[in-house]
Design an enzyme around this catalytic site. Structure first.
Site, PDB file in Angstrom:
ATOM      1  N   CYS A 238     -30.841  -5.461   8.180  1.00  0.00           N
ATOM      2  CA  CYS A 238     -30.433  -4.921   9.492  1.00  0.00           C
ATOM      3  C   CYS A 238     -31.357  -3.817   9.985  1.00  0.00           C
ATOM      4  O   CYS A 238     -31.341  -3.476  11.170  1.00  0.00           O
ATOM      5  CB  CYS A 238     -29.005  -4.391   9.408  1.00  0.00           C
TER       6      CYS A 238
ATOM      7  N   ASN B 160     -22.411  -8.412  14.615  1.00  0.00           N
ATOM      8  CA  ASN B 160     -23.518  -7.815  13.868  1.00  0.00           C
ATOM      9  C   ASN B 160     -24.681  -8.814  13.860  1.00  0.00           C
ATOM     10  O   ASN B 160     -24.609  -9.842  13.195  1.00  0.00           O
ATOM     11  CB  ASN B 160     -23.044  -7.501  12.451  1.00  0.00           C
TER      12      ASN B 160
ATOM     13  N   HIS C 295     -27.041   0.743  15.090  1.00  0.00           N
ATOM     14  CA  HIS C 295     -26.828  -0.617  14.592  1.00  0.00           C
ATOM     15  C   HIS C 295     -25.371  -0.984  14.852  1.00  0.00           C
ATOM     16  O   HIS C 295     -24.472  -0.160  14.676  1.00  0.00           O
ATOM     17  CB  HIS C 295     -27.143  -0.638  13.092  1.00  0.00           C
TER      18      HIS C 295
HETATM   19  O1  UT7 Z   1     -24.943  -4.648   8.782  1.00  0.00           O
HETATM   20  C1  UT7 Z   1     -25.102  -4.305   7.453  1.00  0.00           C
HETATM   21  C2  UT7 Z   1     -24.166  -3.264   7.051  1.00  0.00           C
HETATM   22  N1  UT7 Z   1     -22.829  -3.792   7.033  1.00  0.00           N
HETATM   23  C3  UT7 Z   1     -21.840  -2.984   7.295  1.00  0.00           C
HETATM   24  O2  UT7 Z   1     -22.060  -1.849   7.615  1.00  0.00           O
HETATM   25  C4  UT7 Z   1     -20.440  -3.511   7.113  1.00  0.00           C
HETATM   26  C5  UT7 Z   1     -19.571  -2.416   6.592  1.00  0.00           C
HETATM   27  N2  UT7 Z   1     -18.225  -2.819   6.293  1.00  0.00           N
HETATM   28  C6  UT7 Z   1     -17.313  -3.170   7.237  1.00  0.00           C
HETATM   29  O3  UT7 Z   1     -17.636  -3.235   8.410  1.00  0.00           O
HETATM   30  C7  UT7 Z   1     -15.885  -3.394   6.803  1.00  0.00           C
HETATM   31  O4  UT7 Z   1     -15.754  -3.019   5.452  1.00  0.00           O
HETATM   32  C8  UT7 Z   1     -15.406  -4.857   6.987  1.00  0.00           C
HETATM   33  C9  UT7 Z   1     -15.200  -5.127   8.448  1.00  0.00           C
HETATM   34  C10 UT7 Z   1     -16.410  -5.825   6.406  1.00  0.00           C
HETATM   35  C11 UT7 Z   1     -14.060  -5.077   6.294  1.00  0.00           C
HETATM   36  O5  UT7 Z   1     -13.118  -4.127   6.777  1.00  0.00           O
HETATM   37  P1  UT7 Z   1     -12.231  -3.280   5.753  1.00  0.00           P
HETATM   38  O6  UT7 Z   1     -11.335  -2.450   6.552  1.00  0.00           O
HETATM   39  O7  UT7 Z   1     -13.175  -2.585   4.815  1.00  0.00           O
HETATM   40  O8  UT7 Z   1     -11.394  -4.399   5.041  1.00  0.00           O
HETATM   41  P2  UT7 Z   1     -11.316  -4.793   3.500  1.00  0.00           P
HETATM   42  O9  UT7 Z   1     -12.549  -5.505   3.088  1.00  0.00           O
HETATM   43  O10 UT7 Z   1     -10.907  -3.585   2.699  1.00  0.00           O
HETATM   44  O11 UT7 Z   1     -10.104  -5.808   3.502  1.00  0.00           O
HETATM   45  C12 UT7 Z   1      -8.784  -5.404   3.901  1.00  0.00           C
HETATM   46  C13 UT7 Z   1      -7.899  -6.623   3.924  1.00  0.00           C
HETATM   47  C14 UT7 Z   1      -8.010  -7.462   2.645  1.00  0.00           C
HETATM   48  O12 UT7 Z   1      -6.717  -7.956   2.330  1.00  0.00           O
HETATM   49  P3  UT7 Z   1      -5.826  -7.259   1.171  1.00  0.00           P
HETATM   50  O13 UT7 Z   1      -6.654  -7.365  -0.069  1.00  0.00           O
HETATM   51  O14 UT7 Z   1      -5.643  -5.842   1.625  1.00  0.00           O
HETATM   52  O15 UT7 Z   1      -4.590  -8.067   1.172  1.00  0.00           O
HETATM   53  C15 UT7 Z   1      -8.877  -8.621   3.063  1.00  0.00           C
HETATM   54  O16 UT7 Z   1      -8.628  -9.795   2.310  1.00  0.00           O
HETATM   55  O17 UT7 Z   1      -8.258  -7.488   4.990  1.00  0.00           O
HETATM   56  C16 UT7 Z   1      -8.436  -8.824   4.489  1.00  0.00           C
HETATM   57  N3  UT7 Z   1      -9.452  -9.483   5.312  1.00  0.00           N
HETATM   58  C17 UT7 Z   1      -9.137 -10.185   6.427  1.00  0.00           C
HETATM   59  N4  UT7 Z   1      -7.965 -10.428   7.029  1.00  0.00           N
HETATM   60  C18 UT7 Z   1      -7.995 -11.141   8.157  1.00  0.00           C
HETATM   61  C19 UT7 Z   1     -10.789  -9.528   5.128  1.00  0.00           C
HETATM   62  N5  UT7 Z   1     -11.365 -10.237   6.115  1.00  0.00           N
HETATM   63  C20 UT7 Z   1     -10.358 -10.655   6.924  1.00  0.00           C
HETATM   64  C21 UT7 Z   1     -10.334 -11.400   8.109  1.00  0.00           C
HETATM   65  N6  UT7 Z   1      -9.139 -11.618   8.697  1.00  0.00           N
HETATM   66  N7  UT7 Z   1     -11.447 -11.897   8.691  1.00  0.00           N
END
Ligand code: UT7
Length: 322
Positions: free
Chosen positions: A113, A279, A249
């Site tokens: 990125c 992204n 970004h």
């Molecule tokens: O560009 C390169 C750099 N990349 C970044 O900077 C990305 C940085 N990270 C993020 O933007 C976020 O961490 C994400 C958007 C990827 C994820 O958000 P989060 O708030 O960190 O969610 P999480 O991974 O902690 O997941 C929370 C919950 C999980 O369920 P449980 O385990 O709490 O039951 C996931 O399984 O959300 C669930 N989940 C979803 N639910 C519905 C993960 N993806 C989805 C989805 N729809 N698409």
């Protein structure tokens, strides 16, 4: 002193748009989850037969028009991408040939990125050294071709596109400071495990997917971006109060809001495209800059901080006057 200055910008987004509602039909997700956790509402997705160079050629043409230069003026082509057309020739040589740019250095940079910020920094050094007079710098990705559309953790986040800049020498600033960095100890947190000299046999299988520990990436991203934003300002002897625009970004609206807060900038001074583009990795910053310039918000002479963070981890920021 010679500065390098961006004198033209362009972007290309594939015609096909996928909304969060389209994704609801493919994976176990909801528009509400995607919007509230990431800020993304829709993303552009390339067609099967569309390539990264197809997008680069269009964004480059638009940037050359904007700058009032022709292919004959360009004497260096640098492209930041992790999703090139083929392993070689590098995508910049393909763009060079397709646009009719005369023989000159043409190469690609692989910094996920941060690809555009890395490429722009390299262009800045060549120009300051007097070895380039008109550099075509592009950040571009066909990143949706790397996605597993069955993995809700990743497929809802990304989109395709290309953003280009024409960079030339100038007596007036211009780029004021660049800060690049990387730390390979974090490689497992965000990576694509299939390549040429590793796991090639897994191409086209379930293993070939972006792997990300999102919340861990999130924490390091916010901490690192805050640090390098300040470093870029300090290097140029500029305070955050002087900034007109933050062009970050576009990975996640929550990361963008955290950055704005650290810089004491209201969101009105931040260019946000994540809702429309998702992204787009290396294309994210140049496309956001182009959006802000073309809709008239970013004006000539204003002070802009651009920053990016991605797989590796790699990161970078550029402080410049438009
Ligand atoms: O560009 C390169 C750099 N990349 C970044 O900077 C990305 C940085 N990270 C993020 O933007 C976020 O961490 C994400 C958007 C990827 C994820 O958000 P989060 O708030 O960190 O969610 P999480 O991974 O902690 O997941 C929370 C919950 C999980 O369920 P449980 O385990 O709490 O039951 C996931 O399984 O959300 C669930 N989940 C979803 N639910 C519905 C993960 N993806 C989805 C989805 N729809 N698409």
């Amino acid at each position: 002193m010679t500065y390098s200055r961006i004198v033209g910008m362009g972007r290309y987004l594939p015609e096909r748009v996928m909304t969060n509602f389209d994704l609801e039909k493919i994976v176990d997700t909801t528009d509400e989850w995607i919007r509230t956790r990431t800020g993304v509402e829709r993303r552009h997705v390339v067609e099967e037969d569309q390539t990264t160079s197809d997008m680069c050629v269009e964004s480059a043409k638009s940037a050359m028009d904007d700058a009032g230069v022709t292919p004959a003026d360009v004497d260096m082509v640098i492209t930041g991408t992790t999703s090139p057309d083929v392993v070689f020739p590098n995508v910049s040589t393909i763009i060079q040939h397709r646009l009719g740019i005369p023989a000159c250095p043409a190469f690609s940079l692989e910094a996920a990125c941060s690809g555009f910020i890395y490429a722009l920094t390299v262009a800045d050094k060549f120009i300051k050294a007097g070895e380039a007079k008109c550099v075509l710098v592009t950040g571009a990705e066909c990143i949706t071709k790397l996605l597993d559309w069955g993995d809700r953790n990743t497929c809802v986040l990304f989109g395709d596109g290309a953003g280009s800049a024409i960079v030339v020498p100038s007596a007036e600033p211009g780029i004021l400071s660049c800060e690049l960095g990387a730390d390979g100890q974090y490689r497992e947190l965000l990576h694509y495990p299939v390549g040429v000299s590793k796991n090639l046999a897994a191409a086209g299988t379930d293993e070939a997917n972006i792997i990300m520990q999102g919340n861990e990436v999130f924490k390091v991203a916010v901490k690192t971006l805050g640090r390098i934003a300040q470093a870029a300002l300090d290097k140029a002897g500029v305070t955050k109060e002087e900034l007109d625009w933050l062009v970050p970004h576009q990975a996640n609206i929550r990361i963008i809001q955290a950055m704005a807060k650290r810089l004491n900038m209201p969101m009105e001074k931040v260019i946000v495209t994540v809702q429309d583009h998702g992204n787009t990795s290396a294309a994210s910053v140049p496309m956001a800059l182009d959006v802000g310039r073309r809709d008239g918000r970013i004006k000539e002479g204003q002070l802009i901080l651009m920053e990016a963070f991605g797989g590796g981890f790699t990161w970078g920021s550029v402080l410049m006057r438009m």
